[in-house]
Design an enzyme around this catalytic site. Structure first.
Site, PDB file in Angstrom:
ATOM      1  N   TRP A  98       0.847  -1.199   0.000  1.00 50.46           N
ATOM      2  CA  TRP A  98       0.000   0.000   0.000  1.00 50.46           C
ATOM      3  C   TRP A  98       0.881   1.248   0.000  1.00 50.46           C
ATOM      4  O   TRP A  98       1.529   1.562   0.995  1.00 50.46           O
ATOM      5  CB  TRP A  98      -0.910   0.003   1.236  1.00 50.46           C
ATOM      6  N   ARG A 133      -4.223   6.241  -1.956  1.00 49.32           N
ATOM      7  CA  ARG A 133      -2.982   5.551  -2.337  1.00 49.32           C
ATOM      8  C   ARG A 133      -2.066   6.535  -3.052  1.00 49.32           C
ATOM      9  O   ARG A 133      -2.486   7.228  -3.984  1.00 49.32           O
ATOM     10  CB  ARG A 133      -3.261   4.373  -3.286  1.00 49.32           C
ATOM     11  N   GLN A 162     -13.788   2.023  -1.049  1.00 50.65           N
ATOM     12  CA  GLN A 162     -13.828   0.588  -0.806  1.00 50.65           C
ATOM     13  C   GLN A 162     -15.049   0.252   0.026  1.00 50.65           C
ATOM     14  O   GLN A 162     -15.655   1.128   0.657  1.00 50.65           O
ATOM     15  CB  GLN A 162     -12.594   0.147  -0.011  1.00 50.65           C
ATOM     16  N   HIS A 219      -6.716   1.580   3.079  1.00 52.77           N
ATOM     17  CA  HIS A 219      -7.823   0.641   2.868  1.00 52.77           C
ATOM     18  C   HIS A 219      -8.823   0.809   4.011  1.00 52.77           C
ATOM     19  O   HIS A 219      -8.553   1.554   4.964  1.00 52.77           O
ATOM     20  CB  HIS A 219      -7.325  -0.810   2.755  1.00 52.77           C
ATOM     21  N   ALA A 242     -13.215 -11.774   6.323  1.00 50.96           N
ATOM     22  CA  ALA A 242     -13.157 -10.347   5.995  1.00 50.96           C
ATOM     23  C   ALA A 242     -12.993 -10.232   4.491  1.00 50.96           C
ATOM     24  O   ALA A 242     -12.433 -11.115   3.839  1.00 50.96           O
ATOM     25  CB  ALA A 242     -11.983  -9.685   6.705  1.00 50.96           C
TER      26      ALA A 242
HETATM   27  N1  PHE Z   1      -7.650  -4.363   2.492  1.00 57.65           N
HETATM   28  C1  PHE Z   1      -7.309  -5.130   1.332  1.00 57.65           C
HETATM   29  C2  PHE Z   1      -6.911  -4.154   0.217  1.00 57.65           C
HETATM   30  O1  PHE Z   1      -7.180  -3.027   0.273  1.00 57.65           O
HETATM   31  C3  PHE Z   1      -8.460  -5.990   0.861  1.00 57.65           C
HETATM   32  C4  PHE Z   1      -8.823  -7.042   1.844  1.00 57.65           C
HETATM   33  C5  PHE Z   1      -9.764  -6.806   2.842  1.00 57.65           C
HETATM   34  C6  PHE Z   1      -8.226  -8.285   1.796  1.00 57.65           C
HETATM   35  C7  PHE Z   1     -10.107  -7.782   3.751  1.00 57.65           C
HETATM   36  C8  PHE Z   1      -8.578  -9.280   2.693  1.00 57.65           C
HETATM   37  C9  PHE Z   1      -9.505  -9.016   3.670  1.00 57.65           C
HETATM   38  O2  PHE Z   1      -6.259  -4.538  -0.718  1.00 57.65           O
END
Ligand code: PHE
Length: 332
Positions: free
Chosen positions: A152, A198, A212, A172, A299
Site C-alpha cells: 500500500w 494511495r 472501498q 484501505h 473479511a
Molecule cells: N484491504 C485489502 C486491500 O485493500 C483488501 C482485503 C480486505 C483483503 C479484507 C482481505 C480481507 O487490498
C-alpha cells in the site's frame, strides 16, 4: 361654478388614474367621477342651471373631460385584461423544470451495495479517513519494516509534536476491523464503506483516492463456506445477471488463508477480479483483544469504483473525479 373647477377635476382625476393597478380600483374610480353621483356627473347636471355665458365655456370643457376619462378608463381596462396569445396563462401546462442536485454515480453504487448487505443482515459502520499506522498496519499484522507495507503506497501525514502515533491517510478500509472489534462483542456482521488513499500514479484503473467496501463477519464457527454464500448472493443481486465465481489463493497479512475473488458475468465472458478476502488472522483477533481459539471470521474488501465501472461500463476511473456533469447527471 367656474371653469377652474373642471380643470381641478381633470388634474386630480388624471393623477389618480396613473396610480391605478387593477380593474376593481379602476371601477371605483369610474364611479367616483362618472357614476350617478360622480364628481363630473354633478358638474354636468349643474350646467342647466347656469347662465348661458358660463354654460358655453364650462359645458364643452366638462363634456370633453368626460369623453377623455371614458376613453382612458377603457384603455386602462384593456391593459389589465389584455389576452394576447403571448401572455395567455394556461394553468394546465407543465411547470418549468427546476434544476436540482443529484447523487454522484459512486454514491448510487455504494447505496446499491449497502442495501444488499443490509438486507442480508449486515450493519453499516463508518470510520476515520485519517488513521494511525497502528490501525492501518500494525494491528493488521503488518509491523513496521514489514515488506508487506509496500503493498500500500501511503500518504504519510506530518507528525504532531510529542506524538507517538504516526498519522496517514488510510490506504484501505481494513483498519475499521480492529477499531470495531475493540468496542463490540461477536457475533456480528458489518460493512464499512469509505474513501481510501494511495500514493501512486494515476491511469485508467488507478486513482490516488477511491472507495472501498469492507466486510467483516465474526462468530463461533464462521467459515469460508459462509463467506462464499454471502458474496455470491451479493454479486447475483448487484449485477442482476447469472455469473461464475473463481477463488484464487492470495496473500494479505491480516487473513489466513487469503484469497482473491474473480467473477465472470455470463454476458461478458471474461474473468474480472473483484475483491480480496480471507479468514481473519489470529493476530488480528489478538490485537482486538479477542481469543482466537474461540472465534473465527471472514473479511473482505472490494472497490466501489471498480464495481461501478464494471456495472455501468465506465472505461476510466478518473471520470468519477473529473466533475464532468455529462457523466454524473446520468445517475439517479
Ligand atoms: N484491504 C485489502 C486491500 O485493500 C483488501 C482485503 C480486505 C483483503 C479484507 C482481505 C480481507 O487490498
Amino acid at each position: 361654478m367656474e371653469k377652474t373647477s373642471v380643470e381641478g377635476v381633470r388634474k386630480s382625476s388624471f393623477e389618480e388614474l396613473t396610480g391605478i393597478k387593477d380593474a376593481k380600483h379602476l371601477e371605483r374610480f369610474r364611479v367616483k367621477y362618472l357614476g350617478r353621483n360622480g364628481v363630473l356627473t354633478a358638474i354636468l347636471r349643474s350646467l342647466k342651471d347656469l347662465p348661458l355665458a358660463e354654460r358655453r365655456t364650462l359645458g364643452p370643457a366638462a363634456n370633453s373631460l368626460r369623453n377623455e376619462l371614458e376613453k382612458r378608463i377603457k384603455e386602462k381596462l384593456s391593459e389589465f385584461s389584455s389576452v394576447s396569445a403571448g401572455d395567455f396563462f394556461d394553468a394546465s401546462r407543465p411547470g418549468k423544470k427546476v434544476k436540482i442536485g443529484h447523487p454522484h454515480p459512486l454514491a448510487v453504487v455504494e447505496r446499491e451495495m449497502r442495501e444488499i448487505f443490509e438486507s442480508l443482515g449486515f450493519a453499516t459502520v463508518d470510520g476515520p479517513e485519517i488513521e494511525t499506522d497502528y490501525y492501518n498496519f500494525d494491528a493488521l499484522n503488518i509491523p513496521p519494516d514489514h515488506p508487506a507495507r509496500d503493498m500500500w503506497d501511503t500518504f504519510w501525514l506530518k507528525e504532531p509534536k510529542n506524538s507517538k502515533a504516526k498519522f496517514l491517510l488510510r490506504t484501505h478500509t481494513s483498519p475499521m476491523q480492529v477499531r470495531f472489534m475493540e468496542s463490540h462483542q461477536p457475533p456480528f456482521q458489518i460493512i464499512v464503506p469509505g474513501r481510501v488513499f494511495r500514493y501512486e500514479a494515476t491511469d485508467v484503473s488507478h486513482e490516488i483516492n477511491f472507495y472501498q467496501l469492507e466486510g467483516l463477519m465474526v462468530g463461533k464457527g464462521v467459515s469460508l463456506a459462509n463467506f462464499k454464500a454471502v458474496i455470491e448472493e451479493f454479486f447475483k443481486r448487484f449485477f442482476n445477471k447469472p455469473a461464475d465465481f473463481r477463488y484464487r489463493p492470495s496473500y494479505f497479512p491480516f487473513v489466513e488463508p487469503g484469497l482473491e475473488v474473480d467473477i465472470k458475468l455470463k454476458t461478458e465472458n471474461k474473468w474480472l477480479e473483484v475483491m480480496g478476502a480471507g479468514m481473519v488472522h489470529p493476530r488480528v483477533f489478538e490485537a482486538a483483544g479477542y481469543n482466537p481459539r474461540e472465534l473465527t471470521g471472514f473479511a473482505f474488501g472490494m472497490g466501489v469504483d471498480r464495481l461501478a465501472m464494471i456495472k455501468y461500463k465506465i472505461p476510466d476511473i478518473r471520470l468519477f473525479y473529473a466533475g464532468d456533469l455529462r457523466l454524473t447527471t446520468q445517475f439517479k
